[in-house]
Design a protein around this motif. Structure first.
Motif, PDB file in Angstrom:
ATOM      1  N   UNK A  49       0.679  -1.381   0.064  1.00  0.00           N
ATOM      2  CA  UNK A  49       0.300  -0.343   0.149  1.00  0.00           C
ATOM      3  C   UNK A  49       1.103   1.261   0.091  1.00  0.00           C
ATOM      4  N   UNK A  50       1.911   1.119   0.396  1.00  0.00           N
ATOM      5  CA  UNK A  50       2.230   2.304   0.739  1.00  0.00           C
ATOM      6  C   UNK A  50       3.482   2.426  -0.731  1.00  0.00           C
ATOM      7  N   UNK A  51       4.588   1.047  -1.369  1.00  0.00           N
ATOM      8  CA  UNK A  51       4.443   1.514  -2.326  1.00  0.00           C
ATOM      9  C   UNK A  51       3.724   2.261  -3.640  1.00  0.00           C
ATOM     10  N   UNK A  52       2.562   1.427  -3.370  1.00  0.00           N
ATOM     11  CA  UNK A  52       1.460   1.869  -3.944  1.00  0.00           C
ATOM     12  C   UNK A  52       0.782   3.421  -4.374  1.00  0.00           C
ATOM     13  N   UNK A  53       1.035   4.025  -3.135  1.00  0.00           N
ATOM     14  CA  UNK A  53       0.945   5.825  -3.052  1.00  0.00           C
ATOM     15  C   UNK A  53       2.578   6.101  -2.635  1.00  0.00           C
ATOM     16  N   UNK A  54       2.792   6.010  -3.080  1.00  0.00           N
ATOM     17  CA  UNK A  54       4.093   6.454  -3.530  1.00  0.00           C
ATOM     18  C   UNK A  54       4.252   6.350  -4.998  1.00  0.00           C
ATOM     19  N   UNK A  55       4.366   5.517  -5.616  1.00  0.00           N
ATOM     20  CA  UNK A  55       4.419   5.116  -6.444  1.00  0.00           C
ATOM     21  C   UNK A  55       2.589   6.453  -7.482  1.00  0.00           C
ATOM     22  N   UNK A  56       1.461   6.347  -6.980  1.00  0.00           N
ATOM     23  CA  UNK A  56       0.299   7.113  -7.332  1.00  0.00           C
ATOM     24  C   UNK A  56       1.260   8.794  -7.164  1.00  0.00           C
ATOM     25  N   UNK A  57       1.748   9.155  -6.365  1.00  0.00           N
ATOM     26  CA  UNK A  57       2.303  10.523  -5.995  1.00  0.00           C
ATOM     27  C   UNK A  57       3.669  10.692  -7.242  1.00  0.00           C
ATOM     28  N   UNK A  58       4.559   9.523  -7.154  1.00  0.00           N
ATOM     29  CA  UNK A  58       4.996  10.344  -8.636  1.00  0.00           C
ATOM     30  C   UNK A  58       4.736   9.752  -9.460  1.00  0.00           C
ATOM     31  N   UNK A  59       3.215   9.050 -10.377  1.00  0.00           N
ATOM     32  CA  UNK A  59       3.183   9.266 -11.655  1.00  0.00           C
ATOM     33  C   UNK A  59       2.209  11.170 -11.876  1.00  0.00           C
ATOM     34  N   UNK A  60       1.250  10.748 -10.285  1.00  0.00           N
ATOM     35  CA  UNK A  60       1.009  12.312 -11.556  1.00  0.00           C
ATOM     36  C   UNK A  60       2.096  13.571 -10.522  1.00  0.00           C
ATOM     37  N   UNK A  61       2.690  13.227 -10.928  1.00  0.00           N
ATOM     38  CA  UNK A  61       3.887  14.448 -10.805  1.00  0.00           C
ATOM     39  C   UNK A  61       4.143  14.480 -12.202  1.00  0.00           C
ATOM     40  N   UNK A  62       4.340  13.262 -12.462  1.00  0.00           N
ATOM     41  CA  UNK A  62       5.157  12.415 -13.796  1.00  0.00           C
ATOM     42  C   UNK A  62       4.227  13.618 -14.554  1.00  0.00           C
ATOM     43  N   UNK A  63       2.829  13.652 -14.349  1.00  0.00           N
ATOM     44  CA  UNK A  63       2.096  14.166 -15.241  1.00  0.00           C
ATOM     45  C   UNK A  63       1.597  15.557 -15.765  1.00  0.00           C
ATOM     46  N   UNK A  64       2.185  15.868 -14.158  1.00  0.00           N
ATOM     47  CA  UNK A  64       2.068  17.512 -14.472  1.00  0.00           C
ATOM     48  C   UNK A  64       2.986  18.155 -15.230  1.00  0.00           C
ATOM     49  N   UNK A  65       4.036  17.009 -14.781  1.00  0.00           N
ATOM     50  CA  UNK A  65       5.502  17.693 -15.395  1.00  0.00           C
ATOM     51  C   UNK A  65       5.278  17.577 -17.644  1.00  0.00           C
ATOM     52  N   UNK A  66       4.640  16.536 -17.485  1.00  0.00           N
ATOM     53  CA  UNK A  66       4.566  16.699 -18.793  1.00  0.00           C
ATOM     54  C   UNK A  66       3.449  17.085 -19.769  1.00  0.00           C
ATOM     55  N   UNK A  67       2.862  17.753 -18.091  1.00  0.00           N
ATOM     56  CA  UNK A  67       1.445  18.896 -18.975  1.00  0.00           C
ATOM     57  C   UNK A  67       2.198  20.130 -19.246  1.00  0.00           C
TER      58      UNK A  67
END
Length: 114
Positions: A49-67
């Motif tokens: 769960x902890x790893x999934x939350x970290x990956x979700x946060x990282x994915x959102x950051x990468x999406x924002x950077x891509x946008x």
């Protein structure tokens, strides 16, 4: 005969009691091992769960950077188009913009083929 029956009854009761004690000991060990396995699995689930939350946060950051990169790219393309139009307008207004240029590129290619 009564003494023999009593002895046999006592032995049967003793065997039954020992059997039940052995069964209870086995069940207790089984329950303990299942509790340990359950605890290990719950810890693994929590870690995941902890790893999934970290990956979700990282994915959102990468999406924002891509946008943001896409927005910057669009802005730069718009600026480039505006500059190209500006240069075209300047060239059209200048007298040299209306004269034909010599076709030196085609002549150079023909010379290379010879």
């Amino acid at each position: 005969m009564f003494n023999q029956f009593k002895t046999w009854l006592n032995l049967t009761a003793l065997c039954l009691i020992l059997g039940l004690c052995a069964w209870l000991w086995y069940q207790s060990n089984l329950i303990s091992s299942l509790k340990a396995k359950n605890l290990t699995q719950s810890q693994t689930i929590q870690q995941q769960r902890t790893v999934n939350q970290e990956l979700t946060i990282q994915l959102n950051q990468e999406r924002q950077a891509t946008e943001q990169q896409k927005q910057i790219e669009v802005e730069l393309r718009n600026k480039l188009k505006a500059e190209q139009l500006n240069v075209k307008e300047i060239l059209v207004k200048e007298p040299c913009g209306r004269t034909n240029m010599p076709n030196t590129v085609i002549d150079s290619i023909k010379r290379l083929h010879k």
